[in-house]
Design a protein around this motif. Structure first.
Motif, mmCIF file in Angstrom:
data_model
loop_
_atom_site.group_PDB
_atom_site.id
_atom_site.type_symbol
_atom_site.label_atom_id
_atom_site.label_comp_id
_atom_site.label_asym_id
_atom_site.label_seq_id
_atom_site.Cartn_x
_atom_site.Cartn_y
_atom_site.Cartn_z
ATOM 1 N N HIS A 18 0.835 -1.229 0.201
ATOM 2 C CA HIS A 18 -0.047 -0.291 0.083
ATOM 3 C C HIS A 18 0.825 1.148 0.140
ATOM 4 N N VAL A 19 1.933 1.358 0.828
ATOM 5 C CA VAL A 19 2.798 2.435 0.820
ATOM 6 C C VAL A 19 3.491 2.604 -0.447
ATOM 7 N N ALA A 20 3.881 1.407 -1.149
ATOM 8 C CA ALA A 20 4.735 1.526 -2.422
ATOM 9 C C ALA A 20 3.588 2.074 -3.449
ATOM 10 N N ALA A 21 2.344 1.703 -3.348
ATOM 11 C CA ALA A 21 1.470 2.058 -4.454
ATOM 12 C C ALA A 21 1.297 3.612 -4.321
ATOM 13 N N ALA A 22 1.089 4.137 -3.009
ATOM 14 C CA ALA A 22 0.972 5.522 -2.780
ATOM 15 C C ALA A 22 2.151 6.198 -3.164
ATOM 16 N N GLY A 23 3.494 5.715 -3.288
ATOM 17 C CA GLY A 23 4.566 6.483 -3.537
ATOM 18 C C GLY A 23 4.444 6.417 -5.109
ATOM 19 N N MET A 24 4.177 5.367 -5.882
ATOM 20 C CA MET A 24 3.906 5.351 -7.237
ATOM 21 C C MET A 24 2.825 6.628 -7.651
ATOM 22 N N ILE A 25 1.686 6.764 -6.860
ATOM 23 C CA ILE A 25 0.715 7.614 -7.332
ATOM 24 C C ILE A 25 1.102 8.925 -7.267
ATOM 25 N N ALA A 26 1.978 9.207 -6.138
ATOM 26 C CA ALA A 26 2.781 10.573 -5.836
ATOM 27 C C ALA A 26 3.651 10.879 -7.062
ATOM 28 N N LEU A 27 4.352 10.018 -7.612
ATOM 29 C CA LEU A 27 5.473 10.028 -8.702
ATOM 30 C C LEU A 27 4.497 10.302 -10.111
ATOM 31 N N CYS A 28 3.352 9.500 -10.203
ATOM 32 C CA CYS A 28 2.298 9.771 -11.289
ATOM 33 C C CYS A 28 2.103 11.161 -11.368
ATOM 34 N N LEU A 29 1.354 11.600 -10.362
ATOM 35 C CA LEU A 29 0.901 12.961 -10.154
ATOM 36 C C LEU A 29 2.170 14.067 -10.483
ATOM 37 N N TYR A 30 3.261 14.071 -10.148
ATOM 38 C CA TYR A 30 4.135 14.871 -10.355
ATOM 39 C C TYR A 30 4.676 14.738 -11.477
ATOM 40 N N VAL A 31 4.868 13.557 -12.239
ATOM 41 C CA VAL A 31 5.209 13.448 -13.749
ATOM 42 C C VAL A 31 4.010 14.029 -14.583
ATOM 43 N N ALA A 32 2.804 13.912 -14.140
ATOM 44 C CA ALA A 32 1.582 14.632 -14.785
ATOM 45 C C ALA A 32 1.611 15.937 -14.854
ATOM 46 N N GLY A 33 2.082 16.665 -13.650
ATOM 47 C CA GLY A 33 2.202 17.867 -13.652
ATOM 48 C C GLY A 33 3.410 18.697 -14.223
ATOM 49 N N THR A 34 4.432 17.600 -14.740
ATOM 50 C CA THR A 34 5.581 18.108 -15.669
ATOM 51 C C THR A 34 5.204 18.439 -16.739
ATOM 52 N N VAL A 35 4.268 17.314 -17.426
ATOM 53 C CA VAL A 35 3.745 17.376 -18.684
ATOM 54 C C VAL A 35 2.885 18.607 -18.869
ATOM 55 N N ILE A 36 2.030 19.029 -17.878
ATOM 56 C CA ILE A 36 1.293 20.151 -18.022
ATOM 57 C C ILE A 36 1.990 21.261 -18.044
ATOM 58 N N CYS A 37 3.314 21.402 -17.459
ATOM 59 C CA CYS A 37 3.998 22.396 -17.221
ATOM 60 C C CYS A 37 4.832 22.543 -18.711
ATOM 61 N N GLN A 38 4.927 21.662 -19.431
ATOM 62 C CA GLN A 38 5.270 21.787 -20.959
ATOM 63 C C GLN A 38 4.333 22.384 -21.703
ATOM 64 N N PHE A 39 3.338 22.305 -21.518
ATOM 65 C CA PHE A 39 2.286 22.699 -22.407
ATOM 66 C C PHE A 39 1.583 24.266 -22.057
ATOM 67 N N THR A 40 1.516 24.320 -20.623
ATOM 68 C CA THR A 40 0.936 25.768 -20.227
ATOM 69 C C THR A 40 1.891 26.406 -19.396
ATOM 70 N N GLY A 41 3.146 25.852 -18.961
ATOM 71 C CA GLY A 41 3.733 26.902 -18.304
ATOM 72 C C GLY A 41 3.772 27.066 -17.093
ATOM 73 N N LEU A 42 2.678 26.433 -16.433
ATOM 74 C CA LEU A 42 2.177 26.288 -15.148
ATOM 75 C C LEU A 42 3.473 25.531 -14.504
ATOM 76 N N PRO A 43 4.051 25.962 -13.206
ATOM 77 C CA PRO A 43 5.134 25.177 -12.637
ATOM 78 C C PRO A 43 4.530 23.719 -12.166
ATOM 79 N N ALA A 44 5.532 22.765 -12.453
ATOM 80 C CA ALA A 44 5.324 21.371 -12.056
ATOM 81 C C ALA A 44 4.566 21.305 -10.757
ATOM 82 N N PRO A 45 5.198 21.636 -9.743
ATOM 83 C CA PRO A 45 4.869 21.488 -8.076
ATOM 84 C C PRO A 45 3.186 22.042 -8.085
ATOM 85 N N LEU A 46 2.801 23.331 -8.685
ATOM 86 C CA LEU A 46 1.549 23.696 -8.525
ATOM 87 C C LEU A 46 0.539 22.779 -9.533
#
Length: 422
Positions: free
Chosen positions: A249-277
């Motif tokens: 469960h902890v490992a899966a939560a970690g992968m969810i967190a990484l997934c959300l950060y990578v998705a934020g990074t993709v959004i940053c590439q198209f919108t300029g919105l900082p990845a953490p935001l």
């Protein structure tokens, strides 16, 4: 305090680790390998934290955090740390950007482990004290600067606004890029001017947050003990709810967190919105839509708690060593600058305390979240919340820092663009 420990490390383990790392340093075999570097950061940071927590007077105003950040900054400035040690930590820091891993774990873990209804109500009410505090801080800070002989333009745009811009990377840099475009001057020159108030404002916020923590201990009715909203119905924290959390469960939560950060990074590439935001907004959306099973939310809490306990002080030490220039702090210590910065941050937090109660929030927690609006981005939030023993407020702190900082930058650039050249 347990005399057989140095912070969280058992004393025998601490001694063996200290001697072993000292031997590697003496024979010049200290590498930038993650295990070696994190061991070094742990020994040095928890030693600083233990010392800061024992110094009378200093310990009441966040001494553990202040010493962990400022001591390495001063030692680097005075060349009192071995160059090999500084270089190894710096190489590791630049190569891995480990700060973002910590931020991902704490933000995503904190939001996913929150009660959904409290998250909705907290987000809705948060911006009332934040907005009131920001306006009051801007007015009072500018007037204070003028009273000490500064121009209104300098006090507002180069002291007050940088404090509330959301840190250096996502605050001071876009702010000064905008200033440079409007004023037609080099951005580097402007950036050098705003770094000192950002750093000193963050230190002032740490002290304010620690003092509000002490106030909450003395007057418990003003404090939610880490909860932003009063809890009218019994809501058990995740760690007290009957559920068996497994390593999976902890490992899966970690992968969810990484997934959300990578998705934020993709959004940053198209919108300029900082990845953490982008990650922050996605995590809130995921939580509100209930798409994450409860077992992974429990895993997210364990992940968040581990990083908050084990990694906060080592990361803070690295921040002091690499990201806190002692020269910038000294440069900001003119009387006019110091008082203006101090009054701005105090106004921001005190108004948060007063208006938070009116808005239906716990006063102490409201003040501490407002203090995070004057922090150095994620690193500042971490230091402020660690000093006030309220790391569980990180999701709200990030909203105050990221969204509040973005609005501050946009409004400042809009106002400057309408003013005649100075």
């Amino acid at each position: 305090m347990d005399t057989q420990r140095v912070s969280i490390i058992p004393l025998p383990i601490y001694c063996v680790l200290f001697v072993s790392l000292g031997a590697l340093l003496a024979i010049e075999k200290l590498s930038s390998e993650i295990s070696i570097i994190f061991g070094m950061l742990a020994v040095l940071s928890f030693g600083c934290a233990e010392l800061g927590a024992r110094i009378p007077g200093l310990r009441q105003i966040g001494g553990a955090v202040i010493l962990t950040v400022l001591l390495p900054s001063y030692l680097v400035h005075r060349s009192l740390l071995p160059m090999q040690l500084v270089q190894s930590i710096s190489d590791f820091w630049q190569a891995t950007n480990i700060l973002y891993l910590f931020t991902v774990a704490v933000i995503v873990g904190g939001i996913l482990s929150m009660d959904r209804q409290l998250l909705i109500k907290g987000c809705a009410k948060l911006f009332i004290p934040l907005g009131a505090g920001s306006v009051a801080a801007a007015v009072v800070g500018t007037l204070t600067g003028m009273a000490f002989g500064l121009s209104a333009h300098h006090a507002f745009f180069y002291l007050v606004i940088p404090i509330m811009a959301g840190g250096l990377g996502e605050g001071a840099i876009p702010l000064t890029l905008g200033y440079a475009a409007i004023l037609q001057v080099p951005q580097a020159q402007l950036f050098a001017q705003v770094v000192p108030p950002v750093v000193l404002g963050n230190l002032t916020a740490i002290v304010c947050a620690a003092l509000f923590h002490q106030l909450g201990k003395r007057y418990p009715r003003c404090s939610g003990d880490g909860h932003l909203l009063p809890i009218t119905a019994p809501v058990l924290p995740l760690e007290e709810k009957p559920f068996t959390v497994t390593v999976e469960h902890v490992a899966a939560a970690g992968m969810i967190a990484l997934c959300l950060y990578v998705a934020g990074t993709v959004i940053c590439q198209f919108t300029g919105l900082p990845a953490p935001l982008g990650m922050l907004l996605l995590t809130v959306l995921v939580k509100l839509t209930c798409v994450i099973p409860p077992k992974f939310e429990h895993g997210a809490y364990k992940m968040y708690h581990f990083f908050a306990v084990a990694a906060a002080y080592p990361i803070l030490f690295g921040i002091g060593l690499i990201l806190t220039p002692w020269d910038a702090l000294v440069e900001a210590l003119t009387l006019a600058h110091f008082v203006t910065i101090f009054v701005t941050v105090v106004t921001l937090t005190v108004v948060g305390f007063l208006v938070g109660r009116w808005a239906g929030l716990h006063s102490v927690e409201s003040a501490i979240v407002n203090a995070c609006h004057s922090g150095m981005g994620s690193v500042g939030d971490m230091a402020i919340l660690t000093a006030s023993h309220r790391m569980q407020l990180m999701p709200f702190a990030q909203l105050a820092t990221r969204i509040g900082g973005a609005f501050t930058v946009m409004l400042a650039l809009l106002v400057m663009s309408q003013l005649p050249p100075v």
